[in-house]
Scaffold this motif. Structure first.
Motif, PDB file in Angstrom:
ATOM      1  N   ALA A  18       0.807  -1.226   0.000  1.00  0.00           N
ATOM      2  CA  ALA A  18       0.000   0.000   0.000  1.00  0.00           C
ATOM      3  C   ALA A  18       0.836   1.269   0.000  1.00  0.00           C
ATOM      4  O   ALA A  18       0.323   2.347  -0.314  1.00  0.00           O
ATOM      5  CB  ALA A  18      -0.914   0.001   1.220  1.00  0.00           C
ATOM      6  N   THR A  19       2.117   1.147   0.357  1.00  0.00           N
ATOM      7  CA  THR A  19       2.967   2.345   0.390  1.00  0.00           C
ATOM      8  C   THR A  19       3.836   2.429  -0.866  1.00  0.00           C
ATOM      9  O   THR A  19       4.656   3.328  -0.991  1.00  0.00           O
ATOM     10  CB  THR A  19       3.891   2.312   1.634  1.00  0.00           C
ATOM     11  OG1 THR A  19       4.635   1.074   1.593  1.00  0.00           O
ATOM     12  CG2 THR A  19       3.098   2.383   2.915  1.00  0.00           C
ATOM     13  N   ALA A  23       0.682   1.560  -5.963  1.00  0.00           N
ATOM     14  CA  ALA A  23      -0.472   1.933  -5.134  1.00  0.00           C
ATOM     15  C   ALA A  23      -0.661   3.449  -5.135  1.00  0.00           C
ATOM     16  O   ALA A  23      -1.780   3.955  -5.273  1.00  0.00           O
ATOM     17  CB  ALA A  23      -0.274   1.423  -3.706  1.00  0.00           C
ATOM     18  N   VAL A  93       1.961  -5.300   8.088  1.00  0.00           N
ATOM     19  CA  VAL A  93       1.987  -6.752   7.879  1.00  0.00           C
ATOM     20  C   VAL A  93       3.295  -7.121   7.202  1.00  0.00           C
ATOM     21  O   VAL A  93       3.727  -6.442   6.274  1.00  0.00           O
ATOM     22  CB  VAL A  93       0.812  -7.170   6.944  1.00  0.00           C
ATOM     23  CG1 VAL A  93       0.943  -8.626   6.534  1.00  0.00           C
ATOM     24  CG2 VAL A  93      -0.535  -6.933   7.617  1.00  0.00           C
ATOM     25  N   ASP A  94       3.914  -8.203   7.649  1.00  0.00           N
ATOM     26  CA  ASP A  94       5.097  -8.687   6.949  1.00  0.00           C
ATOM     27  C   ASP A  94       4.721  -9.927   6.141  1.00  0.00           C
ATOM     28  O   ASP A  94       4.350 -10.953   6.717  1.00  0.00           O
ATOM     29  CB  ASP A  94       6.220  -9.018   7.958  1.00  0.00           C
ATOM     30  CG  ASP A  94       7.500  -9.430   7.234  1.00  0.00           C
ATOM     31  OD1 ASP A  94       7.477  -9.520   5.981  1.00  0.00           O
ATOM     32  OD2 ASP A  94       8.514  -9.651   7.920  1.00  0.00           O
ATOM     33  N   ALA A  95       4.843  -9.810   4.835  1.00  0.00           N
ATOM     34  CA  ALA A  95       4.460 -10.924   3.956  1.00  0.00           C
ATOM     35  C   ALA A  95       5.256 -12.180   4.254  1.00  0.00           C
ATOM     36  O   ALA A  95       4.795 -13.293   3.988  1.00  0.00           O
ATOM     37  CB  ALA A  95       4.661 -10.518   2.497  1.00  0.00           C
TER      38      ALA A  95
HETATM   39  P1  NAP Z   1       7.465  -0.713  -4.739  1.00  0.00           P
HETATM   40  O1  NAP Z   1       7.313   0.741  -4.990  1.00  0.00           O
HETATM   41  O2  NAP Z   1       8.831  -1.267  -4.495  1.00  0.00           O
HETATM   42  O3  NAP Z   1       6.531  -1.075  -3.485  1.00  0.00           O
HETATM   43  C1  NAP Z   1       6.590  -2.322  -2.860  1.00  0.00           C
HETATM   44  C2  NAP Z   1       5.594  -2.364  -1.719  1.00  0.00           C
HETATM   45  O4  NAP Z   1       5.701  -3.635  -1.086  1.00  0.00           O
HETATM   46  C3  NAP Z   1       5.816  -1.315  -0.646  1.00  0.00           C
HETATM   47  O5  NAP Z   1       4.566  -0.877  -0.178  1.00  0.00           O
HETATM   48  C4  NAP Z   1       6.529  -2.113   0.438  1.00  0.00           C
HETATM   49  O6  NAP Z   1       6.328  -1.463   1.658  1.00  0.00           O
HETATM   50  C5  NAP Z   1       5.832  -3.453   0.332  1.00  0.00           C
HETATM   51  N1  NAP Z   1       6.613  -4.577   0.857  1.00  0.00           N
HETATM   52  C6  NAP Z   1       7.897  -4.901   0.565  1.00  0.00           C
HETATM   53  N2  NAP Z   1       8.256  -6.001   1.235  1.00  0.00           N
HETATM   54  C7  NAP Z   1       7.180  -6.393   1.972  1.00  0.00           C
HETATM   55  C8  NAP Z   1       6.926  -7.452   2.873  1.00  0.00           C
HETATM   56  N3  NAP Z   1       7.853  -8.362   3.178  1.00  0.00           N
HETATM   57  N4  NAP Z   1       5.710  -7.526   3.427  1.00  0.00           N
HETATM   58  C9  NAP Z   1       4.738  -6.612   3.154  1.00  0.00           C
HETATM   59  N5  NAP Z   1       4.923  -5.594   2.297  1.00  0.00           N
HETATM   60  C10 NAP Z   1       6.132  -5.474   1.716  1.00  0.00           C
HETATM   61  O7  NAP Z   1       6.846  -1.579  -5.927  1.00  0.00           O
HETATM   62  P2  NAP Z   1       5.757  -1.107  -7.013  1.00  0.00           P
HETATM   63  O8  NAP Z   1       6.459  -0.370  -8.106  1.00  0.00           O
HETATM   64  O9  NAP Z   1       4.620  -0.459  -6.335  1.00  0.00           O
HETATM   65  O10 NAP Z   1       5.324  -2.509  -7.648  1.00  0.00           O
HETATM   66  C11 NAP Z   1       4.430  -3.381  -6.994  1.00  0.00           C
HETATM   67  C12 NAP Z   1       4.084  -4.534  -7.948  1.00  0.00           C
HETATM   68  O11 NAP Z   1       3.460  -3.986  -9.095  1.00  0.00           O
HETATM   69  C13 NAP Z   1       5.303  -5.307  -8.464  1.00  0.00           C
HETATM   70  O12 NAP Z   1       4.931  -6.640  -8.682  1.00  0.00           O
HETATM   71  C14 NAP Z   1       5.575  -4.646  -9.823  1.00  0.00           C
HETATM   72  O13 NAP Z   1       6.237  -5.537 -10.712  1.00  0.00           O
HETATM   73  C15 NAP Z   1       4.160  -4.369 -10.273  1.00  0.00           C
HETATM   74  N6  NAP Z   1       4.052  -3.286 -11.257  1.00  0.00           N
HETATM   75  C16 NAP Z   1       4.390  -2.020 -10.913  1.00  0.00           C
HETATM   76  C17 NAP Z   1       4.268  -1.002 -11.843  1.00  0.00           C
HETATM   77  C18 NAP Z   1       4.602   0.427 -11.490  1.00  0.00           C
HETATM   78  O14 NAP Z   1       4.360   1.292 -12.333  1.00  0.00           O
HETATM   79  N7  NAP Z   1       5.126   0.705 -10.315  1.00  0.00           N
HETATM   80  C19 NAP Z   1       3.808  -1.278 -13.136  1.00  0.00           C
HETATM   81  C20 NAP Z   1       3.461  -2.592 -13.455  1.00  0.00           C
HETATM   82  C21 NAP Z   1       3.577  -3.587 -12.503  1.00  0.00           C
HETATM   83  P3  NAP Z   1       7.251  -1.691   2.958  1.00  0.00           P
HETATM   84  O15 NAP Z   1       8.668  -1.510   2.517  1.00  0.00           O
HETATM   85  O16 NAP Z   1       6.745  -0.710   3.945  1.00  0.00           O
HETATM   86  O17 NAP Z   1       6.980  -3.074   3.378  1.00  0.00           O
END
Ligand code: NAP
Length: 481
Positions: A18-19, A23, A93-95
């Motif tokens: 969510a952060t 999102a 939550v920790d995944a």
């Molecule tokens: P991101 O910015 O790196 O965000 C990852 C999120 O996962 C953060 O909220 C992080 O928060 C959380 N997280 C990390 N480890 C965790 C754990 N062990 N338990 C719970 N939460 C955890 O990634 P994103 O760019 O948003 O991408 C998310 C997904 O969407 C990925 O699969 C990516 O391939 C896909 N995607 C993204 C885009 C895009 O434009 N960004 C486009 C297409 C697809 P904390 O660190 O607080 O845990």
């Protein structure tokens, strides 16, 4: 035009990640727009989940900041923002651990649609599925939304499908490809199957060739490290372009329902001929002597492609002999995505040889200006005799449907509402994803075995010259980007 917004059933939507970037940029602004449109019932609740320790108020402040950044000022106001935030709760939550799961379980209500959006790194998808099951959080009818990339080859996609299938039935799994949520992509189906005009001509007898282009102006941006392990084939062709190809080429499904549509798409992938290396142009953007892609990905020896142009054949009765040309790249001349059907010329011209006239072209634009354009031949006005010109019958959604067309939901918000409704039509089924990897894998393996460098192209261009030559050899030309 009056758009019909049908509220969905009350739901609890948990956004894991969510952060994160997705999102912030897409999911939460999209949900806010659905809320403003009155599509979210009063009992709907959105629960943000990530590892960061914070309370709901802190997350709500982040969401407000995201909405203020990504939703235009004219489309938001303080009252609705506050009302939207009242629907938001946050759980740390920790995944991969035990932390937070009991809190999350306590928040879920028995009488709501349950949806869990996995907006985290794909390496966490399995852990999330397992814990939702282990902590007895997800009901039998819960839905999970899985982001891309879905595997990086057939083996990893199969493993991921198996992991998810251990805890969720296929009818509960929503593999997202946001291209399928675009208004025009759905319009492609409406145009094909809602009119008698096109479908009789939609075959090798009348279609000379099809071009599908997804061109981006941007480079790899901040995703350099990820992109370099992926490349255009894995990042764009295996999923987005393949989905567009399937919707363009598939047989009419018996009904517009998820499995009927997905069965037909799967048949297209299975009918694809293997592609010889000579039918593919791989490129990498460079700037003068400075190899820009290599700088962007911080890998001076990278052989990953940022551009692909390829010629495909679908070995079935409908398409035998009609090539499909696919093209995608980064740092191209412009941002443009379109599907273009080039019809054949009339079999015999009754006009003078110098009268002019071109074959009909139907283009379905996905971006930047979603719409449909059909070029038809008419007589050039005036006294100059029978001279033929082609003119557009253009339906820009923005023009034809009025200002409300600009308000059509973004792909993500439409798809999330489909999840809540339980409609999987615009989501990829596990066997489709595997079939697409099964077709892509040998091509990638052949490149890796050869170890060739992709061909250079200048940023802001249309890709390597060889892509143009590929079509010239067939007596055709790419559409302007
Ligand atoms: P991101 O910015 O790196 O965000 C990852 C999120 O996962 C953060 O909220 C992080 O928060 C959380 N997280 C990390 N480890 C965790 C754990 N062990 N338990 C719970 N939460 C955890 O990634 P994103 O760019 O948003 O991408 C998310 C997904 O969407 C990925 O699969 C990516 O391939 C896909 N995607 C993204 C885009 C895009 O434009 N960004 C486009 C297409 C697809 P904390 O660190 O607080 O845990």
């Amino acid at each position: 035009m009056v758009s019909r917004v049908i509220p969905v059933e009350p739901f609890d939507l948990v956004i894991f990640g969510a952060t994160g970037d997705l999102a912030r940029r897409k999911i939460l602004p999209g949900l806010y727009r659905r809320f403003c449109d009155g599509q979210m019932p009063a009992e709907a609740c959105i629960i943000g989940a990530a590892r960061s320790e914070q309370d709901s108020a802190a997350w709500q402040a982040q969401v407000i900041e995201a909405i203020e950044t990504f939703v235009p000022a004219a489309k938001r106001d303080a009252t609705s923002l506050n009302a939207f935030c009242a629907r938001l709760a946050y759980v740390a939550v920790d995944a991969q651990g035990e932390r937070g799961w009991a809190d999350l379980a306590a928040r879920m209500r028995a009488d709501r649609v349950q949806a869990f959006y996995f907006s985290v790194a794909p390496s966490l998808f399995g852990a999330l599925a397992e814990r939702l099951h282990h902590f007895n959080i997800a009901r039998q009818d819960a839905r999970i939304v899985v982001e891309k990339p879905f595997g990086r080859d057939l083996e990893t996609a199969r493993a991921l499908n198996a992991t998810l299938a251990a805890h969720f039935h296929e009818t509960q799994i929503y593999r997202i490809d946001h291209y399928l949520g675009k208004e025009t992509v759905q319009n492609l189906m409406a145009v094909r199957f809602g009119n008698t005009l096109f479908e009789p001509l939609w075959n090798a007898q009348y279609v000379d060739h099809v071009q599908i282009t997804v061109a981006e102006e941007v480079g790899v941006g901040g995703r350099g490290a990820y992109y370099d392990t992926s490349g255009a084939m894995r990042d764009m062709v295996q999923n987005h372009l393949m989905q567009l190809l399937c919707l363009t080429a598939m047989e009419p499904p018996a009904r517009f329902d998820p499995d009927a549509v997905r069965d037909e798409k799967l048949k297209v992938i299975r009918a694809l001929d293997p592609v010889a290396p000579a039918q593919i142009v791989r490129g990498q953007y460079q700037a003068g002597v400075q190899p820009a892609y290599l700088v962007d990905v911080e890998n001076p020896v990278s052989r990953t492609e940022s551009f692909i142009a390829m010629k495909l054949h679908i070995a079935n009765w409908r398409w035998s002999g009609t090539p499909f040309y696919l093209r995608t790249g980064k740092r191209m001349k412009a941002r443009k995505s379109e599907i273009v059907i080039h019809f054949k010329k009339p079999p015999h011209s009754i006009f003078d040889a110098d009268a002019g006239g071109r074959a009909n072209v139907l283009s379905i634009r996905l971006q930047p200006d979603e719409g449909i354009d059909l070029r038809v031949t008419i007589k050039e006005p005036g006294p100059g005799g029978m001279r033929l010109i082609d003119v557009p019958l253009d339906m820009s959604f923005a023009e034809a449907l009025g200002p409300e067309a600009a308000d059509v939901p973004d792909a993500y918000e439409r798809l999330i509402m489909d999840v809540i409704r339980g409609n999987q039509t615009l989501f990829m089924r596990g066997d489709e994803v595997e079939a697409a990897w099964g077709w892509t894998d040998p091509i990638i393996a052949a490149w890796e075995a050869k170890g060739d460098r992709p061909l250079p192209y200048a940023p802001g261009s249309t890709g390597p010259e060889e892509a143009a030559i590929m079509l010239h050899r067939d007596g055709r030309r790419w559409r302007e980007i």
